[in-house]
Scaffold this active site. Structure first.
Site, PDB file in Angstrom:
ATOM      1  N   CYS A  62       0.849  -1.198   0.000  1.00 50.69           N
ATOM      2  CA  CYS A  62       0.000   0.000   0.000  1.00 50.69           C
ATOM      3  C   CYS A  62       0.878   1.239   0.000  1.00 50.69           C
ATOM      4  O   CYS A  62       1.870   1.309   0.728  1.00 50.69           O
ATOM      5  CB  CYS A  62      -0.913  -0.013   1.222  1.00 50.69           C
ATOM      6  SG  CYS A  62      -2.055   1.389   1.304  1.00 50.69           S
TER       7      CYS A  62
ATOM      8  N   HIS B 260      -9.123  -3.656  -2.642  1.00 49.40           N
ATOM      9  CA  HIS B 260      -8.163  -2.913  -1.813  1.00 49.40           C
ATOM     10  C   HIS B 260      -8.526  -1.433  -1.766  1.00 49.40           C
ATOM     11  O   HIS B 260      -8.569  -0.820  -0.684  1.00 49.40           O
ATOM     12  CB  HIS B 260      -6.758  -3.102  -2.395  1.00 49.40           C
ATOM     13  CG  HIS B 260      -5.682  -2.403  -1.642  1.00 49.40           C
ATOM     14  ND1 HIS B 260      -4.724  -3.077  -0.914  1.00 49.40           N
ATOM     15  CD2 HIS B 260      -5.382  -1.073  -1.495  1.00 49.40           C
ATOM     16  CE1 HIS B 260      -3.896  -2.203  -0.346  1.00 49.40           C
ATOM     17  NE2 HIS B 260      -4.274  -0.993  -0.700  1.00 49.40           N
ATOM     18  N   GLU B 261      -8.804  -0.833  -2.944  1.00 49.43           N
ATOM     19  CA  GLU B 261      -9.084   0.601  -2.994  1.00 49.43           C
ATOM     20  C   GLU B 261     -10.443   0.944  -2.382  1.00 49.43           C
ATOM     21  O   GLU B 261     -10.584   1.958  -1.692  1.00 49.43           O
ATOM     22  CB  GLU B 261      -9.006   1.110  -4.441  1.00 49.43           C
ATOM     23  CG  GLU B 261      -7.662   0.890  -5.123  1.00 49.43           C
ATOM     24  CD  GLU B 261      -6.479   1.416  -4.328  1.00 49.43           C
ATOM     25  OE1 GLU B 261      -6.649   2.378  -3.552  1.00 49.43           O
ATOM     26  OE2 GLU B 261      -5.379   0.854  -4.477  1.00 49.43           O
TER      27      GLU B 261
ATOM     28  N   HIS C 128     -10.308   1.208   1.265  1.00 47.98           N
ATOM     29  CA  HIS C 128      -9.838   2.527   1.713  1.00 47.98           C
ATOM     30  C   HIS C 128     -11.017   3.484   1.925  1.00 47.98           C
ATOM     31  O   HIS C 128     -11.021   4.284   2.876  1.00 47.98           O
ATOM     32  CB  HIS C 128      -8.896   3.135   0.674  1.00 47.98           C
ATOM     33  CG  HIS C 128      -7.459   2.758   0.851  1.00 47.98           C
ATOM     34  ND1 HIS C 128      -6.733   3.062   1.989  1.00 47.98           N
ATOM     35  CD2 HIS C 128      -6.593   2.117   0.023  1.00 47.98           C
ATOM     36  CE1 HIS C 128      -5.494   2.623   1.856  1.00 47.98           C
ATOM     37  NE2 HIS C 128      -5.386   2.038   0.674  1.00 47.98           N
TER      38      HIS C 128
END
Length: 205
Positions: free
Chosen positions: A121, A163-164, A167
């Site tokens: 990351c 993953h994004e 966030h």
């Protein structure tokens, strides 16, 4: 998915977008900084798809994720200090592997089939871990005209989206690592056993 103009950027967000050279990369928030870590852990809000500052932020985020000194395969707005539902993702599932911009993305379905892969990351220095992610997902997002688009994605590109979008929900991949430590997984053997049958007897190769 209803959006109105009152979901535009606030004063603080505008300051980040317009600070410094509008054609330069942005500062990437780090988990090692306490105040920046708090931003990374916050929930993000939807943004009005036609906000006039969105093209500037879009361009600067792309410059940031493509920084040759610290390149990534995706970036989310919280990573540059803006808690809005905006991401860039590199589409390894398309010709030329282009980066694409997504407004207000949501995951509406995840497959039970899981893959294990190594993740890092931009906001977590000097660390990589093996994380379980769904092999296939369905996402929903808005285009620049505000139309709602749905798309099915699989493989490594689906991992980047997960993953994004994590966030945007204040979730970092070490959170997933901790969560998955208490979950059981059944490993699938994809190898098909072949055999030859000779005179009523089966002989394995």
């Amino acid at each position: 998915m209803k959006h109105t103009k009152n979901e535009g950027f606030n004063k603080h967000e505008k300051e980040i977008i317009l600070f410094g050279d509008q054609h330069s990369k942005l500062h990437v928030y780090q988990t090692t900084d306490e105040s920046e870590f708090k931003v990374l852990k916050n929930l993000s809000l939807d943004i009005y798809y036609a906000d006039p500052l969105l093209p500037i932020l879009k361009a600067r985020m792309l410059l940031t994720v493509q920084d040759p000194t610290h390149p990534g395969v995706g970036i989310a707005a919280p990573q540059i200090g803006i808690n809005r539902n905006i991401i860039w993702v590199q589409r390894f599932d398309k010709n030329d592997e282009p980066f694409e911009f997504y407004i207000n993305p949501k995951i509406t379905w995840k497959s039970q089939l899981i893959r294990l892969g190594t993740e890092g990351c931009l906001s977590i220095p000097d660390r990589k871990e093996s994380i379980h992610r769904s092999y296939a997902i369905r996402i929903q997002y808005q285009d620049k005209e505000g139309q709602v688009i749905e798309e099915n994605i699989e493989g490594f590109t689906a991992v980047i989206f997960q993953h994004e979008i994590d966030h945007l929900n204040g979730i970092l991949y070490p959170d997933r690592l901790e969560e998955q430590s208490s979950v059981g997984y059944v490993e699938l053997n994809e190898k098909i056993p072949f055999s030859l049958q000779i005179q009523g007897k089966t002989i394995l190769p």
